[in-house]
Design an enzyme around this catalytic site. Structure first.
Site, PDB file in Angstrom:
ATOM      1  N   ASP A  55       0.858  -1.188   0.000  1.00  6.96           N
ATOM      2  CA  ASP A  55       0.000   0.000   0.000  1.00  6.96           C
ATOM      3  C   ASP A  55       0.896   1.240   0.000  1.00  6.96           C
ATOM      4  O   ASP A  55       1.889   1.283   0.735  1.00  6.96           O
ATOM      5  CB  ASP A  55      -0.859  -0.048   1.280  1.00  6.96           C
ATOM      6  CG  ASP A  55      -2.008   0.930   1.236  1.00  6.96           C
ATOM      7  OD1 ASP A  55      -1.749   2.131   1.014  1.00  6.96           O
ATOM      8  OD2 ASP A  55      -3.149   0.500   1.431  1.00  6.96           O
ATOM      9  N   ILE A  56       0.526   2.249  -0.806  1.00  4.01           N
ATOM     10  CA  ILE A  56       1.356   3.469  -0.849  1.00  4.01           C
ATOM     11  C   ILE A  56       1.398   4.187   0.504  1.00  4.01           C
ATOM     12  O   ILE A  56       2.259   5.034   0.733  1.00  4.01           O
ATOM     13  CB  ILE A  56       0.886   4.489  -1.935  1.00  4.01           C
ATOM     14  CG1 ILE A  56      -0.631   4.727  -1.846  1.00  4.01           C
ATOM     15  CG2 ILE A  56       1.322   4.061  -3.314  1.00  4.01           C
ATOM     16  CD1 ILE A  56      -1.092   5.977  -2.559  1.00  4.01           C
ATOM     17  N   GLN A  79      -7.417   6.135  -5.011  1.00  2.00           N
ATOM     18  CA  GLN A  79      -8.834   5.813  -4.970  1.00  2.00           C
ATOM     19  C   GLN A  79      -9.415   6.672  -6.086  1.00  2.00           C
ATOM     20  O   GLN A  79      -9.343   7.901  -6.022  1.00  2.00           O
ATOM     21  CB  GLN A  79      -9.394   6.184  -3.581  1.00  2.00           C
ATOM     22  CG  GLN A  79     -10.807   5.733  -3.304  1.00  2.00           C
ATOM     23  CD  GLN A  79     -11.845   6.232  -4.260  1.00  2.00           C
ATOM     24  OE1 GLN A  79     -12.377   5.457  -5.061  1.00  2.00           O
ATOM     25  NE2 GLN A  79     -12.131   7.510  -4.252  1.00  2.00           N
ATOM     26  N   TYR A 145     -13.141  13.454  -4.124  1.00  5.36           N
ATOM     27  CA  TYR A 145     -12.084  12.992  -5.039  1.00  5.36           C
ATOM     28  C   TYR A 145     -11.368  14.191  -5.684  1.00  5.36           C
ATOM     29  O   TYR A 145     -10.142  14.276  -5.682  1.00  5.36           O
ATOM     30  CB  TYR A 145     -12.699  12.081  -6.108  1.00  5.36           C
ATOM     31  CG  TYR A 145     -11.757  11.728  -7.242  1.00  5.36           C
ATOM     32  CD1 TYR A 145     -10.720  10.821  -7.058  1.00  5.36           C
ATOM     33  CD2 TYR A 145     -11.886  12.318  -8.501  1.00  5.36           C
ATOM     34  CE1 TYR A 145      -9.840  10.506  -8.087  1.00  5.36           C
ATOM     35  CE2 TYR A 145     -11.019  12.010  -9.545  1.00  5.36           C
ATOM     36  CZ  TYR A 145     -10.003  11.106  -9.336  1.00  5.36           C
ATOM     37  OH  TYR A 145      -9.130  10.801 -10.360  1.00  5.36           O
ATOM     38  N   ILE A 202     -27.877   6.139 -18.434  1.00 10.24           N
ATOM     39  CA  ILE A 202     -27.412   7.526 -18.543  1.00 10.24           C
ATOM     40  C   ILE A 202     -28.010   8.310 -17.377  1.00 10.24           C
ATOM     41  O   ILE A 202     -29.233   8.288 -17.174  1.00 10.24           O
ATOM     42  CB  ILE A 202     -27.832   8.156 -19.894  1.00 10.24           C
ATOM     43  CG1 ILE A 202     -27.048   7.497 -21.032  1.00 10.24           C
ATOM     44  CG2 ILE A 202     -27.604   9.662 -19.879  1.00 10.24           C
ATOM     45  CD1 ILE A 202     -27.303   8.102 -22.407  1.00 10.24           C
TER      46      ILE A 202
HETATM   47  N1  LIG Z   1      -9.212   6.920 -15.586  1.00  7.97           N
HETATM   48  C1  LIG Z   1      -9.513   8.216 -15.626  1.00  7.97           C
HETATM   49  O1  LIG Z   1     -10.437   8.655 -16.317  1.00  7.97           O
HETATM   50  C2  LIG Z   1      -8.710   9.203 -14.819  1.00  7.97           C
HETATM   51  C3  LIG Z   1      -8.996  10.575 -14.960  1.00  7.97           C
HETATM   52  C4  LIG Z   1      -8.288  11.481 -14.206  1.00  7.97           C
HETATM   53  C5  LIG Z   1      -7.287  11.056 -13.342  1.00  7.97           C
HETATM   54  N2  LIG Z   1      -7.022   9.715 -13.212  1.00  7.97           N
HETATM   55  C6  LIG Z   1      -5.990   9.302 -12.276  1.00  7.97           C
HETATM   56  O2  LIG Z   1      -5.072   8.434 -12.924  1.00  7.97           O
HETATM   57  C7  LIG Z   1      -4.564   7.483 -11.988  1.00  7.97           C
HETATM   58  C8  LIG Z   1      -4.710   6.063 -12.518  1.00  7.97           C
HETATM   59  O3  LIG Z   1      -6.086   5.810 -12.743  1.00  7.97           O
HETATM   60  P1  LIG Z   1      -6.608   4.461 -13.429  1.00  7.97           P
HETATM   61  O4  LIG Z   1      -7.799   4.818 -14.237  1.00  7.97           O
HETATM   62  O5  LIG Z   1      -5.488   3.746 -14.067  1.00  7.97           O
HETATM   63  O6  LIG Z   1      -7.118   3.676 -12.138  1.00  7.97           O
HETATM   64  P2  LIG Z   1      -6.968   2.120 -11.737  1.00  7.97           P
HETATM   65  O7  LIG Z   1      -7.883   1.894 -10.581  1.00  7.97           O
HETATM   66  O8  LIG Z   1      -7.091   1.245 -12.919  1.00  7.97           O
HETATM   67  O9  LIG Z   1      -5.455   2.080 -11.251  1.00  7.97           O
HETATM   68  C9  LIG Z   1      -5.052   2.438  -9.959  1.00  7.97           C
HETATM   69  C10 LIG Z   1      -4.021   1.418  -9.502  1.00  7.97           C
HETATM   70  O10 LIG Z   1      -3.564   1.804  -8.203  1.00  7.97           O
HETATM   71  C11 LIG Z   1      -3.615   0.671  -7.328  1.00  7.97           C
HETATM   72  N3  LIG Z   1      -3.882   1.201  -5.990  1.00  7.97           N
HETATM   73  C12 LIG Z   1      -5.022   1.749  -5.524  1.00  7.97           C
HETATM   74  N4  LIG Z   1      -4.890   2.111  -4.228  1.00  7.97           N
HETATM   75  C13 LIG Z   1      -3.619   1.785  -3.877  1.00  7.97           C
HETATM   76  C14 LIG Z   1      -2.876   1.907  -2.671  1.00  7.97           C
HETATM   77  N5  LIG Z   1      -3.422   2.444  -1.565  1.00  7.97           N
HETATM   78  N6  LIG Z   1      -1.596   1.470  -2.662  1.00  7.97           N
HETATM   79  C15 LIG Z   1      -1.027   0.916  -3.762  1.00  7.97           C
HETATM   80  N7  LIG Z   1      -1.693   0.767  -4.934  1.00  7.97           N
HETATM   81  C16 LIG Z   1      -2.971   1.206  -4.990  1.00  7.97           C
HETATM   82  C17 LIG Z   1      -4.715  -0.216  -7.868  1.00  7.97           C
HETATM   83  O11 LIG Z   1      -4.571  -1.581  -7.502  1.00  7.97           O
HETATM   84  C18 LIG Z   1      -4.592   0.012  -9.374  1.00  7.97           C
HETATM   85  O12 LIG Z   1      -3.699  -0.915  -9.956  1.00  7.97           O
HETATM   86  C19 LIG Z   1      -5.315   7.733 -10.672  1.00  7.97           C
HETATM   87  O13 LIG Z   1      -4.506   8.542  -9.846  1.00  7.97           O
HETATM   88  C20 LIG Z   1      -6.544   8.497 -11.107  1.00  7.97           C
HETATM   89  O14 LIG Z   1      -7.039   9.317 -10.077  1.00  7.97           O
HETATM   90  C21 LIG Z   1      -7.714   8.777 -13.927  1.00  7.97           C
END
Ligand SMILES: NC(=O)c1ccc[n+]([C@@H]2O[C@H](COP(=O)([O-])OP(=O)(O)OC[C@H]3O[C@@H](n4cnc5c(N)ncnc54)[C@H](O)[C@@H]3O)[C@@H](O)[C@H]2O)c1
Length: 313
Positions: A55-56, A79, A145, A202
């Site tokens: 965990d981070i 998250q 968020y 939707i």
């Molecule tokens: N997908 C989108 O549309 C979007 C848009 C804006 C920002 N983001 C940001 O991009 C990043 C990646 O998003 P994503 O869509 O790939 O999400 P995702 O949920 O597919 O990936 C997140 C990863 O982080 C890991 N993770 C979660 N909590 C953790 C913790 N406490 N410790 C260690 N690992 C942990 C998960 O297992 C997962 O592999 C995130 O920070 C998200 O907020 C995504």
């Protein structure tokens, strides 16, 4: 750039796995931290990547970062679900703020550290009205968020001012592409339902708009951000606005279906319209989104078909 150590947190997730794939095509060494809460081990080639499952927020993560001594961190672990952030505000803040701080603090102890690349979000803008959204628009998050991502940026900015901590925060628009696990975005949700002949849901009238950016373009931007000569906040987007109803129309066209949606009430935390200017990042890095929405959806369609063929074999 000479060979560097690059750590990707959340590297087994949707965006993370694409970034890892791109980094493996460079001379750099790749390290991943992921707690597997939504990521999958099979998303990355473990033979080529050093994976630490933790965990981070943990001491184990700090120790690992100290041991790896990365030159760069691409911090994606988070998250990511707006609705979860509304229901569990403390959990969201714990992972997205305290977890991010834990990684920042660990990086500050690395002597050769060069840059922290932070995955931020358009959710920081909330219902900021003037489109396209520019990086200097006043943040007005309407969900925990969005708030947690904004605070993450603020810590980076502050550490940069106090101690010259080098960073880039990328505010992603709505990212889409082949998504296997984790919280679903609107396009993945539509896709899963429509492939089974079911009506997608939707929320509201469907005329709300989003700036949809393809995951491959996001991965490209994250790698370019390692080299950007100036610290700061950058939008990563297409600067195009598409309504949810139009997404449905394009998908009906691709799938050769005529599925009508099921309408439900608007949800708290969802913004009405979104479009982000990408001029600032384009000017500094030369990055350009290579996928229009229809091209990205076509790519997603092909990826799904290939995946289904593999499953049948
Ligand atoms: N997908 C989108 O549309 C979007 C848009 C804006 C920002 N983001 C940001 O991009 C990043 C990646 O998003 P994503 O869509 O790939 O999400 P995702 O949920 O597919 O990936 C997140 C990863 O982080 C890991 N993770 C979660 N909590 C953790 C913790 N406490 N410790 C260690 N690992 C942990 C998960 O297992 C997962 O592999 C995130 O920070 C998200 O907020 C995504």
């Amino acid at each position: 750039m000479s060979k560097k150590r690059i750590l990707v947190t959340g590297g087994c997730g949707f965006i993370g796995a694409r970034v890892v794939q791109n980094l493996l095509a460079t001379p750099h060494e790749v390290f991943v931290i992921d707690d597997m809460s939504s990521g999958e081990r099979s998303a990355i080639p473990e033979m080529l990547v050093d994976l630490k499952v933790c965990d981070i927020r943990s001491e184990a993560a700090r120790k690992y970062i100290k041991g790896v001594a990365p030159h760069f961190v691409i911090h994606l672990a988070a998250q990511i679900d707006v609705q979860v952030s509304l229901a569990k505000q403390q959990l969201d803040a714990d992972i997205n703020i305290m977890g991010t701080l834990n990684v920042i603090e660990a990086c500050k102890e690395v002597a050769e550290f060069e840059r922290f690349v932070f995955a931020s979000s358009a959710a920081v803008y909330g219902n900021s009205v003037e489109l396209p959204l520019m990086e200097d628009a006043l943040p007005m998050p309407i969900s925990p968020y969005g708030m947690s991502k904004w605070i993450g940026e603020q810590y980076l900015e502050l550490n940069n001012e106090m101690a010259g901590f080098p960073y880039c925060a990328l505010r992603f628009a709505n990212v889409y592409g082949e998504k296997r696990t984790g919280a679903k975005d609107v396009i993945s949700e539509f896709w899963d339902k429509m492939r089974n002949g079911e009506s997608p849901i939707i929320h509201g009238d469907g005329e709300q708009t989003r700036d949809f950016v393809y995951v491959g373009d996001i991965a490209e931007a994250l790698v370019l951000a390692l080299d950007v000569p100036k610290n700061g906040i950058y939008n990563i987007s297409t600067n195009e606005q598409t309504s949810i109803n139009d997404v449905l129309r394009v998908m009906n066209g691709l799938l050769q279906t005529d599925i009508v949606p099921e309408h439900r009430m608007n949800r708290i935390g969802d913004v009405r319209d979104s479009r982000l200017s990408n001029q600032k990042f384009q000017a500094i890095s030369g990055w350009q989104p290579l996928h229009t929405l229809s091209k990205g959806l076509e790519q997603m369609y092909l990826d799904r078909k290939n995946q289904e063929l593999v499953l049948v074999k």
